[in-house]
Design a protein around this motif. Structure first.
Motif, PDB file in Angstrom:
ATOM      1  N   VAL A  25      62.364  49.726  90.562  1.00 45.26           N
ATOM      2  CA  VAL A  25      61.212  48.819  90.520  1.00 45.26           C
ATOM      3  C   VAL A  25      59.938  49.542  90.939  1.00 45.26           C
ATOM      4  O   VAL A  25      58.888  49.440  90.277  1.00 45.26           O
ATOM      5  N   ASN A  26      60.016  50.287  92.031  1.00 50.13           N
ATOM      6  CA  ASN A  26      58.832  50.979  92.535  1.00 50.13           C
ATOM      7  C   ASN A  26      58.292  52.012  91.548  1.00 50.13           C
ATOM      8  O   ASN A  26      57.095  52.312  91.539  1.00 50.13           O
ATOM      9  N   SER A  27      59.189  52.559  90.714  1.00 50.47           N
ATOM     10  CA  SER A  27      58.743  53.543  89.735  1.00 50.47           C
ATOM     11  C   SER A  27      57.862  52.914  88.660  1.00 50.47           C
ATOM     12  O   SER A  27      57.236  53.636  87.866  1.00 50.47           O
ATOM     13  N   GLY A  28      57.801  51.586  88.617  1.00 53.74           N
ATOM     14  CA  GLY A  28      56.938  50.910  87.653  1.00 53.74           C
ATOM     15  C   GLY A  28      55.487  51.330  87.783  1.00 53.74           C
ATOM     16  O   GLY A  28      54.750  51.364  86.787  1.00 53.74           O
ATOM     17  N   LEU A  29      55.058  51.671  88.999  1.00 54.23           N
ATOM     18  CA  LEU A  29      53.682  52.131  89.218  1.00 54.23           C
ATOM     19  C   LEU A  29      53.410  53.414  88.446  1.00 54.23           C
ATOM     20  O   LEU A  29      52.427  53.524  87.709  1.00 54.23           O
ATOM     21  N   LEU A  30      54.299  54.400  88.586  1.00 54.10           N
ATOM     22  CA  LEU A  30      54.109  55.678  87.905  1.00 54.10           C
ATOM     23  C   LEU A  30      54.255  55.535  86.392  1.00 54.10           C
ATOM     24  O   LEU A  30      53.483  56.113  85.624  1.00 54.10           O
ATOM     25  N   VAL A  31      55.256  54.764  85.958  1.00 51.82           N
ATOM     26  CA  VAL A  31      55.504  54.631  84.519  1.00 51.82           C
ATOM     27  C   VAL A  31      54.364  53.887  83.836  1.00 51.82           C
ATOM     28  O   VAL A  31      53.883  54.303  82.769  1.00 51.82           O
ATOM     29  N   ALA A  32      53.908  52.795  84.440  1.00 51.95           N
ATOM     30  CA  ALA A  32      52.821  52.019  83.834  1.00 51.95           C
ATOM     31  C   ALA A  32      51.546  52.856  83.755  1.00 51.95           C
ATOM     32  O   ALA A  32      50.826  52.824  82.747  1.00 51.95           O
ATOM     33  N   THR A  33      51.262  53.604  84.815  1.00 51.58           N
ATOM     34  CA  THR A  33      50.074  54.452  84.830  1.00 51.58           C
ATOM     35  C   THR A  33      50.160  55.534  83.756  1.00 51.58           C
ATOM     36  O   THR A  33      49.197  55.794  83.023  1.00 51.58           O
ATOM     37  N   SER A  34      51.330  56.158  83.628  1.00 52.76           N
ATOM     38  CA  SER A  34      51.512  57.239  82.668  1.00 52.76           C
ATOM     39  C   SER A  34      51.434  56.733  81.229  1.00 52.76           C
ATOM     40  O   SER A  34      50.754  57.325  80.384  1.00 52.76           O
ATOM     41  N   ILE A  35      52.136  55.634  80.935  1.00 50.62           N
ATOM     42  CA  ILE A  35      52.123  55.081  79.578  1.00 50.62           C
ATOM     43  C   ILE A  35      50.727  54.569  79.226  1.00 50.62           C
ATOM     44  O   ILE A  35      50.233  54.773  78.118  1.00 50.62           O
ATOM     45  N   GLY A  36      50.082  53.902  80.196  1.00 55.27           N
ATOM     46  CA  GLY A  36      48.736  53.404  79.958  1.00 55.27           C
ATOM     47  C   GLY A  36      47.756  54.528  79.652  1.00 55.27           C
ATOM     48  O   GLY A  36      46.865  54.379  78.812  1.00 55.27           O
ATOM     49  N   TYR A  37      47.941  55.670  80.307  1.00 55.47           N
ATOM     50  CA  TYR A  37      47.067  56.825  80.101  1.00 55.47           C
ATOM     51  C   TYR A  37      47.145  57.319  78.658  1.00 55.47           C
ATOM     52  O   TYR A  37      46.150  57.784  78.076  1.00 55.47           O
ATOM     53  N   ILE A  38      48.339  57.189  78.062  1.00 57.59           N
ATOM     54  CA  ILE A  38      48.540  57.652  76.683  1.00 57.59           C
ATOM     55  C   ILE A  38      48.238  56.552  75.669  1.00 57.59           C
ATOM     56  O   ILE A  38      47.555  56.783  74.662  1.00 57.59           O
ATOM     57  N   VAL A  39      48.748  55.350  75.931  1.00 62.88           N
ATOM     58  CA  VAL A  39      48.715  54.280  74.934  1.00 62.88           C
ATOM     59  C   VAL A  39      47.345  53.631  74.804  1.00 62.88           C
ATOM     60  O   VAL A  39      46.839  53.430  73.688  1.00 62.88           O
ATOM     61  N   ILE A  40      46.721  53.287  75.930  1.00 62.01           N
ATOM     62  CA  ILE A  40      45.474  52.514  75.864  1.00 62.01           C
ATOM     63  C   ILE A  40      44.352  53.254  75.122  1.00 62.01           C
ATOM     64  O   ILE A  40      43.717  52.674  74.238  1.00 62.01           O
ATOM     65  N   ILE A  92      35.087  60.805  92.099  1.00 61.17           N
ATOM     66  CA  ILE A  92      36.027  59.954  91.381  1.00 61.17           C
ATOM     67  C   ILE A  92      37.225  60.736  90.859  1.00 61.17           C
ATOM     68  O   ILE A  92      38.366  60.269  90.921  1.00 61.17           O
ATOM     69  N   VAL A  93      36.998  61.956  90.347  1.00 60.61           N
ATOM     70  CA  VAL A  93      38.109  62.754  89.840  1.00 60.61           C
ATOM     71  C   VAL A  93      39.060  63.133  90.968  1.00 60.61           C
ATOM     72  O   VAL A  93      40.283  63.001  90.865  1.00 60.61           O
ATOM     73  N   THR A  94      38.482  63.605  92.073  1.00 62.69           N
ATOM     74  CA  THR A  94      39.304  63.954  93.239  1.00 62.69           C
ATOM     75  C   THR A  94      40.017  62.728  93.779  1.00 62.69           C
ATOM     76  O   THR A  94      41.187  62.795  94.175  1.00 62.69           O
ATOM     77  N   SER A  95      39.312  61.591  93.797  1.00 64.44           N
ATOM     78  CA  SER A  95      39.907  60.350  94.277  1.00 64.44           C
ATOM     79  C   SER A  95      41.130  59.971  93.460  1.00 64.44           C
ATOM     80  O   SER A  95      42.186  59.607  94.012  1.00 64.44           O
ATOM     81  N   LEU A  96      41.021  60.053  92.134  1.00 62.42           N
ATOM     82  CA  LEU A  96      42.148  59.704  91.269  1.00 62.42           C
ATOM     83  C   LEU A  96      43.300  60.694  91.443  1.00 62.42           C
ATOM     84  O   LEU A  96      44.472  60.314  91.390  1.00 62.42           O
ATOM     85  N   TRP A  97      42.964  61.962  91.672  1.00 64.87           N
ATOM     86  CA  TRP A  97      44.009  62.965  91.902  1.00 64.87           C
ATOM     87  C   TRP A  97      44.739  62.695  93.212  1.00 64.87           C
ATOM     88  O   TRP A  97      45.966  62.722  93.264  1.00 64.87           O
ATOM     89  N   TYR A  98      43.990  62.415  94.273  1.00 67.89           N
ATOM     90  CA  TYR A  98      44.610  62.064  95.548  1.00 67.89           C
ATOM     91  C   TYR A  98      45.501  60.830  95.396  1.00 67.89           C
ATOM     92  O   TYR A  98      46.623  60.767  95.920  1.00 67.89           O
ATOM     93  N   THR A  99      44.986  59.821  94.693  1.00 70.03           N
ATOM     94  CA  THR A  99      45.729  58.574  94.525  1.00 70.03           C
ATOM     95  C   THR A  99      47.029  58.814  93.768  1.00 70.03           C
ATOM     96  O   THR A  99      48.071  58.229  94.100  1.00 70.03           O
ATOM     97  N   THR A 100      46.969  59.680  92.753  1.00 67.42           N
ATOM     98  CA  THR A 100      48.182  59.999  92.002  1.00 67.42           C
ATOM     99  C   THR A 100      49.218  60.652  92.902  1.00 67.42           C
ATOM    100  O   THR A 100      50.411  60.305  92.866  1.00 67.42           O
ATOM    101  N   LEU A 101      48.784  61.604  93.720  1.00 68.23           N
ATOM    102  CA  LEU A 101      49.715  62.248  94.648  1.00 68.23           C
ATOM    103  C   LEU A 101      50.316  61.239  95.628  1.00 68.23           C
ATOM    104  O   LEU A 101      51.521  61.250  95.895  1.00 68.23           O
ATOM    105  N   MET A 102      49.466  60.361  96.149  1.00 68.71           N
ATOM    106  CA  MET A 102      49.950  59.359  97.103  1.00 68.71           C
ATOM    107  C   MET A 102      50.915  58.378  96.441  1.00 68.71           C
ATOM    108  O   MET A 102      51.855  57.887  97.076  1.00 68.71           O
ATOM    109  N   SER A 103      50.695  58.074  95.154  1.00 69.57           N
ATOM    110  CA  SER A 103      51.521  57.068  94.492  1.00 69.57           C
ATOM    111  C   SER A 103      52.970  57.500  94.359  1.00 69.57           C
ATOM    112  O   SER A 103      53.863  56.652  94.193  1.00 69.57           O
ATOM    113  N   PHE A 104      53.239  58.812  94.452  1.00 69.82           N
ATOM    114  CA  PHE A 104      54.628  59.265  94.444  1.00 69.82           C
ATOM    115  C   PHE A 104      55.377  58.726  95.661  1.00 69.82           C
ATOM    116  O   PHE A 104      56.608  58.688  95.679  1.00 69.82           O
ATOM    117  N   GLY A 105      54.631  58.319  96.670  1.00 72.49           N
ATOM    118  CA  GLY A 105      55.258  57.708  97.843  1.00 72.49           C
ATOM    119  C   GLY A 105      55.975  56.418  97.517  1.00 72.49           C
ATOM    120  O   GLY A 105      56.889  56.003  98.254  1.00 72.49           O
TER     121      GLY A 105
END
Length: 458
Positions: free
Chosen positions: A157-172, A292-305
């Motif tokens: 369930v928690n992996s939904g965050l990473l999967v939704a973000t990744s698919i959205g990055y490609i699909v949207i 903003i770029v650094t912020s999104l990069w930090y957030t991506t790293l944190m989201s693996f948590g």
């Protein structure tokens, strides 16, 4: 009412060795719960696309999000009633179909108003799904493995965050926001078809007096498991049970009231932690001067948590007391919450953020998927879980407004202070309840309380 010889569903399920049957149940339940998380997290990317396309205003986007949480709050309560009254299968099939069909309808939205209505209906199905998933999986898994198995579901369930973000990055950007709903809707309907062969919970069938169905279901399960694992060990002796009414008011009566309070505060603590901190990570970073770029990069790293937190839960769920693990996890959140605002540099900021997010999702996994459903007897399991879920969703609706106010007036310390207050309340409730569920049969956890409350023992 007269006593009946029990089918002995609990003991017969608890003594089964782990087999392909259990993996199939885990896969079918986790798939629906994953879609819940996937859909919740795809909203961020969809809202941005709606605004960029001119399909939605900021005000309409806010209503879109609000209707999501309102629907989820209603769905959590509805699932509890349907699941305890008509069965686990009826509940999870109904809410998954509701979510899937509403997602398909959203693809063809002519206006933002129509999309908001679809989102509200989706929310009802989404809120119901986690309640049923958490309550149902534990009813099939032997107590020695229950904690880690529900934690595995939590990881999915928690992996939904990473999967939704990744698919959205490609699909949207390439296909558009409508395809995100197409993916979610199609997946939901596929899982709905696959779940048609999933058995009803024998514990629930026994709890409502449907003994012949419970016996037939258990016999089929035992036959499948023994074909793979060989002769099965003998279950604990059957006992006589009194089939009596299990009214809703008894859930809030003296024997179960403290369990409801502990479960509710745990659900609120989870939702306030996620929607008061995790969802605002990019905003907090940008407000403190991070690009903003650094912020999104930090957030991506944190989201693996979010996934790592579930891995931690898998490791400790059946080894450490559930009460102790919840309390220690809450303390860890407060500790890392204290360190995070003071972190500096490209290493310490994402590292402390990662540890904080990991701690929060360890709590999410242990509380939502393990502890809360375990507290309630079979006859009340989904209603108790659903009520706690409703309160948690209500907290998630209020939390963003509280977060904005506290951040504007007191900074990040104010936001983390809010999270700390609800965690302390949860620690007190869990500590005072003194109910341990780790490694315990679901029957043993609640038998005395259910009998005293006037419910059917199961």
């Amino acid at each position: 009412m007269a006593d009946h010889l029990a089918v002995n569903a609990g003991s017969r399920l608890d003594r089964l060795p782990i087999s392909r049957f259990h993996w199939r149940i885990l896969a079918l339940i986790s798939a629906g719960a994953f879609l819940d998380a996937f859909d919740v997290y795809l909203a961020g990317g969809v809202i941005a696309a709606l605004k960029a396309e001119g399909f939605s205003t900021l005000a309409q986007s806010a209503v879109f999000m609000s209707m999501t949480f309102l629907g989820m709050m209603i769905g959590a309560g509805m699932a509890g009633y349907i699941g305890d009254r008509f069965g686990r299968r009826a509940s999870y099939q109904f809410n998954l179909a509701l979510f899937g069909l509403a997602s398909v309808a959203a693809i063809f939205s002519p206006t933002m108003t129509f999309l908001i209505v679809c989102r509200f209906v989706m929310g009802i199905g989404l809120g119901a799904e986690l309640v049923v998933a958490a309550g149902t999986l534990g009813e099939f898994i032997p107590p020695a493995f229950r904690g880690r198995w529900v934690s595995i579901m939590g990881m999915v369930v928690n992996s939904g965050l990473l999967v939704a973000t990744s698919i959205g990055y490609i699909v949207i950007p390439t296909l558009g926001w409508r395809y995100m709903f197409a993916i979610a809707g199609a997946a939901a309907l596929i899982v709905w078809i696959m779940r048609k062969k999933m058995p009803e919970s024998p514990r629930w069938l026994e709890s409502v007096g449907r003994f012949e169905e419970a016996e037939a279901t258990l016999t089929a399960i035992e036959r499948e498991v023994s074909a793979q694992k060989g002769p099965l060990p003998a279950p604990a002796p059957a006992r006589a049970i009194a089939m009596v009414h299990a009214p809703l008011k008894a859930l809030f009566g003296p024997k179960l009231r403290n369990r409801v309070i502990a479960a509710t505060l745990a659900a609120i603590a989870v939702n306030v932690s996620v929607y008061g901190f995790v969802a605002w990570l990019p905003t907090f970073l940008v407000s403190h001067g991070t690009g903003i770029v650094t912020s999104l990069w930090y957030t991506t790293l944190m989201s693996f948590g979010s996934v790592f937190g579930a891995v931690i839960a898998i490791g400790i769920a059946d080894r450490i007391s559930r009460r102790l693990s919840l309390i220690l996890t809450a303390v860890a959140i407060m500790l890392f919450g204290f360190l995070y605002p003071n972190a500096q540099g490209d290493v310490m900021v994402p590292l402390t953020g990662f540890l904080l997010v990991s701690s929060i999702y360890t709590l999410v996994t242990l509380a939502l998927f393990a502890y809360i459903p375990e507290l309630f007897p079979t006859a009340y399991r989904l209603r108790g879980t659903g009520f706690a879920g409703m309160c948690g969703r209500a907290a998630s609706m209020v939390t963003p407004y509280a977060t904005v106010f506290l951040f504007a007036n007191f900074g990040l310390h104010g936001v983390l202070g809010m999270v700390g207050v609800v965690l302390v309340a949860m620690i007190i409730a869990v500590g005072l309840l003194r109910v341990e569920t780790t490694g315990q049969s679901l029957d043993e956890v609640s038998a005395d309380e259910l009998a005293a409350a006037g419910g059917a023992t199961a």
